[in-house]
Design a protein around this motif. Structure first.
Motif, mmCIF file in Angstrom:
data_model
loop_
_atom_site.group_PDB
_atom_site.id
_atom_site.type_symbol
_atom_site.label_atom_id
_atom_site.label_comp_id
_atom_site.label_asym_id
_atom_site.label_seq_id
_atom_site.Cartn_x
_atom_site.Cartn_y
_atom_site.Cartn_z
ATOM 1 N N TYR A 55 0.798 -1.227 0.000
ATOM 2 C CA TYR A 55 0.000 0.000 0.000
ATOM 3 C C TYR A 55 0.830 1.277 0.000
ATOM 4 N N VAL A 99 -6.383 1.697 6.202
ATOM 5 C CA VAL A 99 -6.022 2.142 4.857
ATOM 6 C C VAL A 99 -7.093 3.083 4.322
ATOM 7 N N HIS A 118 -3.225 3.319 0.389
ATOM 8 C CA HIS A 118 -3.787 2.462 -0.663
ATOM 9 C C HIS A 118 -3.251 2.940 -2.004
ATOM 10 N N ARG A 119 -4.092 3.031 -3.032
ATOM 11 C CA ARG A 119 -3.626 3.555 -4.330
ATOM 12 C C ARG A 119 -3.670 5.082 -4.340
ATOM 13 N N GLU A 147 -7.936 -7.781 2.719
ATOM 14 C CA GLU A 147 -8.437 -6.444 3.047
ATOM 15 C C GLU A 147 -9.951 -6.502 3.229
ATOM 16 N N SER A 199 -9.886 -0.997 4.740
ATOM 17 C CA SER A 199 -9.976 0.267 4.011
ATOM 18 C C SER A 199 -11.278 0.966 4.398
#
Length: 327
Positions: free
Chosen positions: A12, A145, A168-169, A283, A305
Motif C-alpha cells: 500500500y 487504509v 492504498h492507491r 483487506e 480500508s
C-alpha cells in the motif's frame, strides 16, 4: 518468512511517497483556492485605513493530530508572511495550543487566513481520525487504509500517513484493482470464469510490472477461494514473484467486500485449510465505521480500508488571531 504486516505496508505504500509531487500539488490547490476566495477583499479595502505590520498566531481549539502545517506555512510565505512553526506535522495537539507564529501586514494575514485554515483543519481532521483508528488496530496487527474517496487526493492521503495509516492507491495508475464492474464486463463477454480470467489477464499484461499489487474484489467465500487458487497458480508461473523469504511474494490481495466478520473468519479458515493463505493478503472493506471496527479487527484480516476517513471527515477546529501591531 517475511511477515504479513510488512507485506501489506510494502503493497500500500507502493513505490514510495513523493514529497515533490505533494509540494507541487499543494501549491496548485492552495493558489486556486486563494484566487477563488481573495481575488479582492472588499471588507479590508472598505474599513482598513492603516495597513500596518502585525503579529499573529494559529491556534488549535481542540485536541487532535496536526497535519498540513508544512504546506500551509509555505503558502503563507509566498504571500509575504513570515512564519515560525511551534509544532510539527504528526504532533498531538491540546486545546488552546499555539501551532505557529506569524508576522505580516494586516491585509495579507486576513487574505490568507481562510484558505490556509481550511486546508490545515481538513488535513488535521483526517490525521486525527486516522490516529484514533490506528491506535485501536495496532494491537491486532491490522493496518488502516484509505481509499480513493478523497477531495484533495495527495493531501488527504498525506494526512492519512501522518495519522499512521496507509494511502492504498494514489490513483488508477499505480496498482491493478479488479472490482465487481470489471468482473461484470468480462461476464458480458460470455466468460463464466470472470475471476480467473481477470487475474490471468492482469498477470500477463505489461502493466503488472508497473503495478505495486494486484487486488480482486469478492463478496463471497467461494469467490475468495477461486481468486486465491488463481493467484497461487499465477505466482507459480512466475518464479521470480514467489520469494517468501526475502521480500514476500508479489502482493496479491483479496478485497473482502461487505463481508460480515463471521464470514471473514470462515474465509480465513478455508484459505488456511486449503494452503492458500500465504499467497494472498486480506483487506476488509464496505460498511466499516468506528462503531463496528473492533469486530473486524479480530476477524483475521491484514488491512481495513475506510472511505469515511476522507469522505466524511470532521475538520479539526483552529483559528488565526492577530495579536498586536508592530512599531
Amino acid at each position: 518468512m517475511i511477515q504479513r504486516e510488512e507485506r501489506i505496508i510494502k503493497a500500500y505504500l507502493g513505490k514510495g511517497w513523493n514529497e515533490r509531487e505533494v509540494k507541487i500539488y499543494a501549491e496548485k490547490v492552495l493558489e486556486e483556492r486563494f484566487r477563488e476566495d481573495a481575488r479582492r477583499d472588499i471588507t479590508v479595502e472598505a474599513i482598513l485605513k492603516k495597513d500596518r505590520m502585525v503579529k499573529g498566531i494559529i491556534r488549535s481549539k481542540e485536541e487532535g493530530v496536526l497535519a498540513g502545517l508544512k504546506e500551509v506555512l509555505s503558502f503563507y510565505k509566498k504571500h509575504k508572511i513570515e512564519t515560525k512553526p511551534l509544532k510539527r506535522d504528526g504532533d498531538r495537539l491540546q486545546r488552546g495550543e499555539v501551532i505557529a507564529e506569524l508576522r505580516g501586514r494586516k491585509s495579507d494575514l486576513l487574505k490568507v487566513e481562510r484558505t490556509g485554515l481550511n486546508l490545515l483543519e481538513r488535513m488535521s481532521g483526517i490525521a486525527t481520525q486516522t490516529r484514533r483508528w490506528v491506535d485501536l488496530a495496532n494491537s491486532y496487527g491490522v493496518k488502516i487504509v484509505g481509499t480513493r474517496k478523497t477531495l484533495l487526493n495527495y493531501l488527504d492521503k498525506k494526512a492519512i500517513l501522518i495519522g499512521g495509516g496507509l494511502p492504498h492507491r494514489m490513483g488508477l495508475y499505480d496498482a491493478i484493482l479488479i472490482k465487481d464492474n470489471h468482473l461484470h464486463a468480462i461476464r458480458e463477454e460470455g466468460d463464466g470464469n470472470e475471476i480467473e480470467t481477470a487475474i490471468e489477464r492482469a498477470f500477463l499484461s505489461d502493466y503488472r510490472k508497473e503495478s505495486t499489487f494486484i487486488e480482486v474484489e469478492v463478496s463471497r467465500r467461494m469467490d475468495a477461494l477461486r481468486a486465491a487458487i488463481k493467484f497461487k497458480e499465477m505466482l507459480s508461473s512466475f518464479p521470480g514473484l514467489k520469494d517468501f523469504k526475502k521480500t514476500g511474494p508479489f502482493p496479491c490481495i483479496l478485497m473482502l467486500d461487505n463481508m460480515k466478520p463471521q464470514e471473514i473468519r470462515k474465509t480465513v479458515a478455508s484459505l488456511k485449510k486449503k494452503g492458500l493463505y500465504d499467497y494472498v493478503l486480506l483487506e476488509a472493506s464496505g460498511g466499516i465505521t468506528g462503531k463496528n471496527l473492533k469486530r473486524y479487527l479480530s476477524s483475521g484480516i491484514d488491512a481495513i480500508s475506510m472511505g469515511a476517513i476522507t469522505h466524511s471527515v470532521k475538520a479539526l477546529d483552529m483559528n488565526q488571531k492577530i495579536l498586536r501591531e508592530q512599531a
